[in-house]
Design a protein around this motif. Structure first.
Motif, short mmCIF file in Angstrom:
data_model
loop_
_atom_site.label_atom_id
_atom_site.label_comp_id
_atom_site.label_asym_id
_atom_site.label_seq_id
_atom_site.Cartn_x
_atom_site.Cartn_y
_atom_site.Cartn_z
N ARG A 125 0.80 -1.22 0.00
CA ARG A 125 0.00 0.00 0.00
C ARG A 125 0.84 1.28 0.00
NH1 ARG A 125 -2.46 -0.13 6.20
NH2 ARG A 125 -0.59 0.68 7.25
N SER A 126 2.15 1.17 0.13
CA SER A 126 3.00 2.36 0.22
C SER A 126 4.43 2.02 -0.16
CB SER A 126 2.97 2.92 1.65
OG SER A 126 3.99 3.89 1.85
N ASP A 127 5.12 2.98 -0.81
CA ASP A 127 6.53 2.77 -1.13
C ASP A 127 7.45 3.33 -0.04
OD1 ASP A 127 6.55 5.54 -1.56
OD2 ASP A 127 6.72 5.40 -3.73
N LEU A 128 6.86 3.74 1.09
CA LEU A 128 7.64 4.35 2.15
C LEU A 128 7.56 3.64 3.50
CD1 LEU A 128 7.01 8.18 1.58
CD2 LEU A 128 9.18 6.98 1.35
N GLU A 129 6.56 2.81 3.69
CA GLU A 129 6.36 2.20 5.01
C GLU A 129 7.54 1.32 5.41
OE1 GLU A 129 1.69 1.83 5.99
OE2 GLU A 129 2.38 0.56 4.36
N LEU A 140 2.38 -5.44 11.91
CA LEU A 140 2.67 -6.17 10.68
C LEU A 140 1.37 -6.68 10.06
CD1 LEU A 140 5.13 -7.16 9.00
CD2 LEU A 140 4.91 -9.34 10.21
N ALA A 141 0.47 -7.20 10.86
CA ALA A 141 -0.80 -7.69 10.34
C ALA A 141 -1.60 -6.57 9.70
CB ALA A 141 -1.60 -8.32 11.48
N ALA A 142 -1.54 -5.37 10.29
CA ALA A 142 -2.27 -4.24 9.72
C ALA A 142 -1.69 -3.81 8.38
CB ALA A 142 -2.25 -3.07 10.70
N LEU A 143 -0.38 -3.86 8.25
CA LEU A 143 0.28 -3.45 7.00
C LEU A 143 -0.13 -4.34 5.83
CD1 LEU A 143 3.95 -2.72 8.19
CD2 LEU A 143 2.18 -1.05 7.62
N PHE A 144 -0.42 -5.63 6.12
CA PHE A 144 -0.70 -6.59 5.06
C PHE A 144 -2.13 -7.11 5.12
CE2 PHE A 144 3.83 -6.42 5.50
CZ PHE A 144 4.30 -6.52 4.20
N ALA A 145 -3.01 -6.36 5.77
CA ALA A 145 -4.37 -6.84 6.00
C ALA A 145 -5.16 -7.03 4.71
CB ALA A 145 -5.11 -5.84 6.91
N MET A 244 12.80 5.34 12.89
CA MET A 244 12.14 6.02 11.77
C MET A 244 10.67 5.61 11.66
SD MET A 244 15.16 5.78 8.91
CE MET A 244 14.13 6.44 7.60
N ALA A 245 10.41 4.33 11.93
CA ALA A 245 9.03 3.82 11.83
C ALA A 245 8.16 4.33 12.95
CB ALA A 245 9.06 2.30 11.81
#
Length: 246
Positions: A125-129, A140-145, A244-245
């Protein structure tokens, strides 16, 4: 299943790329996926031309660095979170491009799917996350939900690792040209019928550093020292990335 080589975060490091391509004389991948941040580095045009010379078996993704170079080429403001040094080198790379090369970078997709494998630069969903092996399982689960693939291949954080969330396997291919690993080298990923293999290709980093210093790149000395000769350790890079995250 075909054999796929995933080359991420080359960052304009031609000697590192050439070393990996030399291995392809024996590895012989069917497809080469170039996962973004291709030109943002000291030898952008040479790297781009070398990859294009490989023909139709190469598939490109756009990384945040490539996107920012297009922004600079167009004379638009660069992201506010990009450091002064980052803005300087981004504008330098943009100045090396012609309109055709700019349009090529802009045309690259953000994601690519081959069968059950989804390729992206950072996350789908993003090229920066940013995420690392220390990222909390809930985040992690939210990033790939929203992902419906069995396997996701990514880069962006320049280190190789394997993670799982639910039924999804996540593989970070590492970085060909700017690794955050414990040893110098060009890091990449090989996928095939028997699974996956994290690869490290050795090359003459001293000779590469000399070429980079002569490239005209504004941060050539720093790039040579920190990204080619003496890359940061996995532990140090993970600490930095986690900060950074947030």
């Amino acid at each position: 299943m075909m054999q796929i080589a995933a080359l991420y975060d080359i960052h304009g490091n031609l000697p590192a790329l050439e070393a990996v391509l030399d291995e392809f004389k024996t590895v012989r991948p069917d497809v080469i996926v170039v996962g973004g941040d291709v030109v943002s580095g000291p030898q952008p045009l040479a790297v781009l031309e070398r990859l294009l010379s490989l023909g139709e078996r190469v598939r490109f993704l756009r990384g945040n660095g490539d996107r920012e170079v297009v922004t600079a080429f167009d004379g638009l403001p660069l992201p506010a979170n990009l450091s002064e040094k980052g803005q300087e080198v981004t504008r330098w790379v943009a100045d090396q491009l012609n309109h055709e090369q700019r349009d090529l970078l802009a045309s690259w997709p953000e994601t690519l799917r081959l069968d059950e494998i989804l390729f992206c630069h950072a996350t789908p969903r993003s090229d920066l996350e940013i995420f690392t092996p220390r990222t909390a399982s809930e985040r992690l689960a939210a990033l790939f939900a929203e992902v419906d693939a069995q396997q996701v291949i990514c880069g962006h954080t320049h280190m190789q690792f394997e993670l799982r969330t639910g039924n999804i396997q996540i593989l970070n291919a590492g970085s060909v040209g700017m690794p955050f690993m414990d040893q110098p080298g060009a890091y990449w990923l090989l996928l095939g019928p028997d699974g996956y293999e994290f690869r490290r290709t050795e090359y003459d980093v001293e000779a590469a550093a000399q070429k980079i210093r002569k490239s005209g790149y504004p941060q050539a000395e720093e790039f040579s020292e920190r990204n080619v000769l003496h890359p940061p350790s996995v532990a140090a890079a993970t600490d930095m990335l986690e900060r950074m995250a947030g």
